[in-house]
Design a protein around this motif. Structure first.
Motif, PDB file in Angstrom:
ATOM      1  N   ALA A 119      -6.747   0.378  -6.282  1.00  0.00           N
ATOM      2  CA  ALA A 119      -7.067   0.317  -4.953  1.00  0.00           C
ATOM      3  C   ALA A 119      -8.454   1.266  -5.129  1.00  0.00           C
ATOM      4  O   ALA A 119      -9.323   0.842  -4.330  1.00  0.00           O
ATOM      5  CB  ALA A 119      -5.989   1.389  -4.687  1.00  0.00           C
ATOM      6  N   GLY A 136     -10.759  -2.516  -6.723  1.00  0.00           N
ATOM      7  CA  GLY A 136      -9.753  -3.753  -5.821  1.00  0.00           C
ATOM      8  C   GLY A 136      -9.839  -4.971  -6.535  1.00  0.00           C
ATOM      9  O   GLY A 136      -9.776  -6.191  -6.097  1.00  0.00           O
ATOM     10  N   LEU A 192      -2.050   0.473  -6.915  1.00  0.00           N
ATOM     11  CA  LEU A 192      -1.076  -0.440  -6.367  1.00  0.00           C
ATOM     12  C   LEU A 192       0.416  -1.873  -7.016  1.00  0.00           C
ATOM     13  O   LEU A 192      -0.305  -2.978  -7.464  1.00  0.00           O
ATOM     14  CB  LEU A 192      -1.309  -0.806  -5.089  1.00  0.00           C
ATOM     15  N   ARG A 200       0.205  -1.190  -0.417  1.00  0.00           N
ATOM     16  CA  ARG A 200      -0.012   0.194   0.067  1.00  0.00           C
ATOM     17  C   ARG A 200       1.758   1.063  -0.333  1.00  0.00           C
ATOM     18  O   ARG A 200       0.336   2.383  -0.416  1.00  0.00           O
ATOM     19  CB  ARG A 200      -0.985   0.278   1.209  1.00  0.00           C
TER      20      ARG A 200
END
Length: 80
Positions: A46, A49, A29, A17
């Protein structure tokens, strides 16, 4: 490196992260196959997801789930 375990439709990934690239809706990420971060897997969006992201040779990243986009490093109108 402190990696967070996440479960996606492709299985378990380990996400950093603290390292990533900015996108239009959220960061992309860095994701790894292993909990020590020795094997790079790709990117984790991010924003939604998802781990289903496309990367091209210009450095463009696009999330296939939510449309989050990181423009190429050498961006100009000819790349559209």
């Amino acid at each position: 490196m402190n990696l967070e375990s996440v479960t996606t439709h492709t299985g378990e990934l380990f996400v950093d992260r603290t390292a990533g690239d900015s996108g239009s809706k959220g960061a992309f990420l860095r994701a790894y196959d292993d909990p020590r971060g020795e094997t790079r897997w790709g990117f984790f969006c991010a924003n939604c997801g998802a781990a289903d992201n496309a990367v091209d040779t210009m450095g463009r990243i696009e999330c296939n789930e939510c449309g989050n986009v990181r423009k190429p490093d050498g961006w100009d109108d000819a790349h559209e």
